[in-house]
Every structure is written in C-alpha cells, then in structure tokens.
Design a protein around this motif. Structure first.
Motif, PDB file in Angstrom:
ATOM      1  N   GLY A   1       2.822  -7.234   2.109  1.00 41.67           N
ATOM      2  CA  GLY A   1       2.721  -6.178   3.106  1.00 41.67           C
ATOM      3  C   GLY A   1       1.451  -5.371   3.019  1.00 41.67           C
ATOM      4  O   GLY A   1       0.808  -5.071   4.040  1.00 41.67           O
ATOM      5  N   ALA A   2       1.064  -4.984   1.803  1.00 43.54           N
ATOM      6  CA  ALA A   2      -0.134  -4.159   1.635  1.00 43.54           C
ATOM      7  C   ALA A   2      -1.383  -4.907   2.086  1.00 43.54           C
ATOM      8  O   ALA A   2      -2.247  -4.343   2.774  1.00 43.54           O
ATOM      9  CB  ALA A   2      -0.269  -3.731   0.173  1.00 43.54           C
ATOM     10  N   ALA A   3      -1.496  -6.171   1.712  1.00 45.06           N
ATOM     11  CA  ALA A   3      -2.661  -6.961   2.122  1.00 45.06           C
ATOM     12  C   ALA A   3      -2.681  -7.150   3.639  1.00 45.06           C
ATOM     13  O   ALA A   3      -3.744  -7.127   4.263  1.00 45.06           O
ATOM     14  CB  ALA A   3      -2.642  -8.318   1.415  1.00 45.06           C
ATOM     15  N   PHE A   4      -1.521  -7.305   4.226  1.00 48.53           N
ATOM     16  CA  PHE A   4      -1.456  -7.452   5.676  1.00 48.53           C
ATOM     17  C   PHE A   4      -2.011  -6.213   6.370  1.00 48.53           C
ATOM     18  O   PHE A   4      -2.804  -6.318   7.321  1.00 48.53           O
ATOM     19  CB  PHE A   4      -0.008  -7.693   6.119  1.00 48.53           C
ATOM     20  CG  PHE A   4       0.169  -7.802   7.607  1.00 48.53           C
ATOM     21  CD1 PHE A   4      -0.034  -9.004   8.253  1.00 48.53           C
ATOM     22  CD2 PHE A   4       0.511  -6.689   8.368  1.00 48.53           C
ATOM     23  CE1 PHE A   4       0.112  -9.105   9.631  1.00 48.53           C
ATOM     24  CE2 PHE A   4       0.663  -6.778   9.743  1.00 48.53           C
ATOM     25  CZ  PHE A   4       0.456  -7.996  10.373  1.00 48.53           C
ATOM     26  N   LEU A   5      -1.610  -5.042   5.905  1.00 47.94           N
ATOM     27  CA  LEU A   5      -2.046  -3.803   6.551  1.00 47.94           C
ATOM     28  C   LEU A   5      -3.535  -3.563   6.405  1.00 47.94           C
ATOM     29  O   LEU A   5      -4.148  -2.908   7.256  1.00 47.94           O
ATOM     30  CB  LEU A   5      -1.266  -2.611   5.986  1.00 47.94           C
ATOM     31  CG  LEU A   5       0.226  -2.561   6.326  1.00 47.94           C
ATOM     32  CD1 LEU A   5       0.866  -1.321   5.730  1.00 47.94           C
ATOM     33  CD2 LEU A   5       0.456  -2.607   7.830  1.00 47.94           C
ATOM     34  N   ARG A   6      -4.127  -4.105   5.348  1.00 43.49           N
ATOM     35  CA  ARG A   6      -5.580  -3.949   5.208  1.00 43.49           C
ATOM     36  C   ARG A   6      -6.317  -4.721   6.302  1.00 43.49           C
ATOM     37  O   ARG A   6      -7.401  -4.298   6.741  1.00 43.49           O
ATOM     38  CB  ARG A   6      -6.026  -4.431   3.822  1.00 43.49           C
ATOM     39  CG  ARG A   6      -5.642  -3.473   2.693  1.00 43.49           C
ATOM     40  CD  ARG A   6      -6.403  -3.795   1.413  1.00 43.49           C
ATOM     41  NE  ARG A   6      -6.011  -5.077   0.838  1.00 43.49           N
ATOM     42  CZ  ARG A   6      -5.035  -5.216  -0.040  1.00 43.49           C
ATOM     43  NH1 ARG A   6      -4.329  -4.166  -0.426  1.00 43.49           N
ATOM     44  NH2 ARG A   6      -4.750  -6.419  -0.535  1.00 43.49           N
ATOM     45  N   GLY A   7      -5.745  -5.825   6.742  1.00 38.93           N
ATOM     46  CA  GLY A   7      -6.397  -6.605   7.782  1.00 38.93           C
ATOM     47  C   GLY A   7      -5.881  -6.311   9.169  1.00 38.93           C
ATOM     48  O   GLY A   7      -6.557  -6.601  10.171  1.00 38.93           O
ATOM     49  N   ARG A   8      -4.669  -5.740   9.241  1.00 39.14           N
ATOM     50  CA  ARG A   8      -4.056  -5.487  10.553  1.00 39.14           C
ATOM     51  C   ARG A   8      -3.246  -4.200  10.449  1.00 39.14           C
ATOM     52  O   ARG A   8      -2.039  -4.220  10.255  1.00 39.14           O
ATOM     53  CB  ARG A   8      -3.127  -6.663  10.917  1.00 39.14           C
ATOM     54  CG  ARG A   8      -2.466  -6.546  12.285  1.00 39.14           C
ATOM     55  CD  ARG A   8      -3.511  -6.628  13.380  1.00 39.14           C
ATOM     56  NE  ARG A   8      -2.931  -6.851  14.689  1.00 39.14           N
ATOM     57  CZ  ARG A   8      -2.462  -5.894  15.484  1.00 39.14           C
ATOM     58  NH1 ARG A   8      -2.503  -4.629  15.079  1.00 39.14           N
ATOM     59  NH2 ARG A   8      -1.978  -6.193  16.675  1.00 39.14           N
ATOM     60  N   PRO A   9      -3.893  -3.047  10.548  1.00 36.85           N
ATOM     61  CA  PRO A   9      -3.182  -1.768  10.378  1.00 36.85           C
ATOM     62  C   PRO A   9      -2.028  -1.608  11.365  1.00 36.85           C
ATOM     63  O   PRO A   9      -2.137  -1.970  12.539  1.00 36.85           O
ATOM     64  CB  PRO A   9      -4.272  -0.730  10.640  1.00 36.85           C
ATOM     65  CG  PRO A   9      -5.553  -1.439  10.365  1.00 36.85           C
ATOM     66  CD  PRO A   9      -5.342  -2.863  10.785  1.00 36.85           C
ATOM     67  N   LEU A  10      -0.939  -1.057  10.853  1.00 34.87           N
ATOM     68  CA  LEU A  10       0.211  -0.665  11.669  1.00 34.87           C
ATOM     69  C   LEU A  10       0.545   0.781  11.314  1.00 34.87           C
ATOM     70  O   LEU A  10       1.418   1.040  10.469  1.00 34.87           O
ATOM     71  CB  LEU A  10       1.414  -1.579  11.404  1.00 34.87           C
ATOM     72  CG  LEU A  10       1.279  -3.056  11.760  1.00 34.87           C
ATOM     73  CD1 LEU A  10       2.507  -3.831  11.294  1.00 34.87           C
ATOM     74  CD2 LEU A  10       1.101  -3.238  13.276  1.00 34.87           C
ATOM     75  N   PRO A  11      -0.132   1.737  11.891  1.00 38.96           N
ATOM     76  CA  PRO A  11       0.075   3.148  11.512  1.00 38.96           C
ATOM     77  C   PRO A  11       1.506   3.597  11.743  1.00 38.96           C
ATOM     78  O   PRO A  11       2.180   3.096  12.657  1.00 38.96           O
ATOM     79  CB  PRO A  11      -0.889   3.892  12.443  1.00 38.96           C
ATOM     80  CG  PRO A  11      -1.860   2.871  12.919  1.00 38.96           C
ATOM     81  CD  PRO A  11      -1.126   1.578  12.954  1.00 38.96           C
ATOM     82  N   PRO A  12       2.017   4.521  10.905  1.00 38.69           N
ATOM     83  CA  PRO A  12       3.337   5.084  11.162  1.00 38.69           C
ATOM     84  C   PRO A  12       3.452   5.588  12.596  1.00 38.69           C
ATOM     85  O   PRO A  12       2.514   6.179  13.134  1.00 38.69           O
ATOM     86  CB  PRO A  12       3.434   6.233  10.153  1.00 38.69           C
ATOM     87  CG  PRO A  12       2.558   5.789   9.014  1.00 38.69           C
ATOM     88  CD  PRO A  12       1.406   5.063   9.687  1.00 38.69           C
ATOM     89  N   GLY A  13       4.573   5.303  13.209  1.00 38.89           N
ATOM     90  CA  GLY A  13       4.771   5.658  14.610  1.00 38.89           C
ATOM     91  C   GLY A  13       4.551   4.478  15.549  1.00 38.89           C
ATOM     92  O   GLY A  13       4.986   4.521  16.701  1.00 38.89           O
ATOM     93  N   THR A  14       3.893   3.426  15.057  1.00 40.59           N
ATOM     94  CA  THR A  14       3.716   2.216  15.868  1.00 40.59           C
ATOM     95  C   THR A  14       5.087   1.598  16.158  1.00 40.59           C
ATOM     96  O   THR A  14       5.941   1.524  15.287  1.00 40.59           O
ATOM     97  CB  THR A  14       2.856   1.184  15.109  1.00 40.59           C
ATOM     98  OG1 THR A  14       1.565   1.741  14.839  1.00 40.59           O
ATOM     99  CG2 THR A  14       2.688  -0.098  15.931  1.00 40.59           C
ATOM    100  N   VAL A  15       5.289   1.173  17.389  1.00 41.93           N
ATOM    101  CA  VAL A  15       6.546   0.540  17.774  1.00 41.93           C
ATOM    102  C   VAL A  15       6.319  -0.955  17.937  1.00 41.93           C
ATOM    103  O   VAL A  15       5.450  -1.372  18.711  1.00 41.93           O
ATOM    104  CB  VAL A  15       7.108   1.129  19.075  1.00 41.93           C
ATOM    105  CG1 VAL A  15       8.405   0.421  19.462  1.00 41.93           C
ATOM    106  CG2 VAL A  15       7.364   2.626  18.925  1.00 41.93           C
ATOM    107  N   LEU A  16       7.092  -1.738  17.184  1.00 40.07           N
ATOM    108  CA  LEU A  16       6.944  -3.191  17.194  1.00 40.07           C
ATOM    109  C   LEU A  16       7.895  -3.818  18.210  1.00 40.07           C
ATOM    110  O   LEU A  16       9.007  -3.342  18.400  1.00 40.07           O
ATOM    111  CB  LEU A  16       7.229  -3.762  15.801  1.00 40.07           C
ATOM    112  CG  LEU A  16       6.398  -3.163  14.648  1.00 40.07           C
ATOM    113  CD1 LEU A  16       6.823  -3.823  13.330  1.00 40.07           C
ATOM    114  CD2 LEU A  16       4.924  -3.365  14.895  1.00 40.07           C
ATOM    115  N   GLY A  17       7.437  -4.884  18.821  1.00 40.68           N
ATOM    116  CA  GLY A  17       8.250  -5.579  19.804  1.00 40.68           C
ATOM    117  C   GLY A  17       8.979  -6.768  19.213  1.00 40.68           C
ATOM    118  O   GLY A  17       8.778  -7.139  18.077  1.00 40.68           O
TER     119      GLY A  17
END
Length: 308
Positions: free
Chosen positions: A292-308
């Motif tokens: 998860g941490a490595a994923f966010l470094r390449g593709r940020p998902l800031p808190p509040g983002t709504v996923l589909g």
C-alpha cells in the motif's frame, strides 16, 4: 494392478495428478482443451496439461467438443480401464462416460455436494467457509452429481487466497486419485450417493463481480479479495484507472463516512457498518504488485478521495 488410463484435464490444477497417475499406471492418452492465443503476440499456447503430457511422452488429443461420433469412437478405441478427469472443461457425453471399463472418475475441488460447478475454490473462500477439500466421484450426466468414492478436507484460514488454496488442493489431488485408482482396481471402493441436503453451486466468476462494492462490510470484502486473488483480482476504479487489490485487511472505520472514501494513508477505505478495508497489496495495469505505501508513492489517494 496397472490400469490403462485416459487422463482428461487442462489447467495447472490437473498437472500434479497427471504426473502421479503416469508414474503409477499406463496413461494411454491425454485429452485437454485446444491451444489458446496467449501473451502479447497472441500466439497459440498449449494448456499446462498438454505441456506436461508432452514432457511425459504421452499422446495428446484436444478436440473442441466431444459431440462428433468419430471423436467418441476414437475415445472408445483406446480400450481404457478408467478415465481420470480434473478440470477438463468439456461436458462428457454418455458414450464417453460409458466407454472405460471402470467408468470416469473426477477430481473435484470441494466437499460435495457443496460447491458443485465451475469455481468451487473461489466460492468457498468468498462464502467464508471454514474448510473445503477434494472429492473423487464417479461421473454421471449431471453437473458434479455423481456418487463419491473418496474425500479429504483442508482448512480455509484467514489468510487463504484462491491461489494458495488452489496449490494446496492440486497437491492433495495426486495421492488421493492414486488411492482411488488402487481401490477401483481391487474392487474395494464403494461409491456413496451425495447427500440430498447441502447442495450449493459454484457459478463461474463473472468479470463484473470482480469490482469491489464498498457498500459491503469489510470482512465480506476481505473474503471477496482473497477469493479472487491472484486472478482475476478484485478491483476498484479511480480517475478512469482500474486498480487490482490482491490483499487487504478488515479493520474498524468511521460510521459517519461514506463507503468508498479513503480514510488515511494506510490506505484504509470506508466500508459498510462502520468498517474499513486496509489495502495491503495493489497492482496497476501493466505494473507489478506493490504494498500500500509503495502504491501511494506512485499513485496518491489523498484522504477524502472516493473510489469507484
């Protein structure tokens, strides 16, 4: 007693059983699905069972169906004592079922009558079953309805995925089918009808159901992710990109937060009933799996983002 065996199977799941049977008996022919286009070049690739049979020096046939009378006659002409079937992928018509002297026996990846059908490994995990196993049954015209010869159980743990359970059951199938063949040859195995109660059906995994429904509780989604890992993989979409979730952990969330909302940089995502799903291993299209941490470094998902 050495038996003349026709082996019928296609995927990796069937390969350990094929090798075990070939080592102990005379496999006169292997039936498998025809080669399929695969890879970037879409070059036709033989099935895993096809490749294993060639390595063993066993003749291979791969008819598209078994409806042609000539194919049925060619099968009967093999003079097999028994046919062993493991995830073959074709329905066997009555003339094929009746041709071997001892009939056709199937290695099925569930404890029948639970999870008859195409996807027993995935469905057992997704349903939250505490255990599953293998059943060796005599085949008849119905879908996985034949009488049972042998069975063996294995637990489904909190970290079990479809991939790990597949490998466990494939390995268990090899000694179990040898035990069944020995019992059939000696005439000491009694086929027991399946119970009337407890019948469930393991429908084929539909592509659409791989999408994560964040309005479900996190424990349900954890089983959903594990039941589809590593393939086809549960997924969500964000900004037009599909992301596969290969491992996740259910946790407490925030009751007031809408399902699908990213809560933090774990990353945890809000689900139903005040639960959250921590995304432990993810994969973007064309990329390798990462935590998860490595994923966010390449593709940020800031808190509040709504996923589909």
């Amino acid at each position: 007693m050495t038996l003349r065996v026709v082996f019928m199977g296609t995927p990796d799941f069937a390969v350990p059983a094929l090798r075990a049977v070939a080592d102990a008996h005379e496999v006169v022919c292997v039936y498998t699905q025809p080669p399929r286009p695969a890879g970037r070049g879409k070059k036709e690739r033989p099935s895993p069972v096809h490749q294993a049979a060639e390595a063993l020096g066993v003749p291979v046939r791969h008819p598209a169906t078994l409806k042609d009378p000539a194919d049925r006659e060619a099968f009967a002409a093999l003079g097999a004592d028994v046919a062993v079937v493991a995830a073959y992928g074709l329905i066997l018509p009555r003339p094929v079922l009746d041709a071997p002297r001892l009939g056709c026996v199937n290695i099925h990846a569930s404890l029948l009558p639970r999870w008859r059908g195409a996807a027993p490994i995935q469905r057992a995990i997704m349903a939250g079953d505490a255990e599953t196993g293998l059943t060796i049954m005599r085949m008849e015209a119905g879908l996985d309805t034949g009488p049972m010869l042998l069975s063996v159980k294995t637990p489904i743990g909190p970290d079990t995925t479809a991939g790990t359970l597949h490998d466990t059951l494939a390995a268990m199938g090899a000694p179990l089918i040898l035990e069944a063949l020995d019992g059939l040859a000696a005439g000491v195995l009694t086929a027991v009808p399946q119970p009337v109660d407890g019948v469930t059906y393991a429908a084929k995994i539909d592509k659409g159901e791989s999408r994560i429904d964040w309005t479900r509780p996190a424990p349900d989604l954890d089983r959903h992710v594990r039941g589809l890992s590593p393939v086809p993989g549960a997924f969500f979409e964000h900004d037009g990109e599909r992301v596969r979730v290969l491992a996740a952990t259910p946790e407490d969330g925030r009751a007031e937060t809408a399902p699908g909302t990213v809560l933090d940089d774990a990353p945890r995502v809000a689900c139903a009933d005040g639960t959250a799903l921590r995304l432990d291993r993810l994969q973007r299209a064309g990329k390798g799996p990462v935590d998860g941490a490595a994923f966010l470094r390449g593709r940020p998902l800031p808190p509040g983002t709504v996923l589909g």
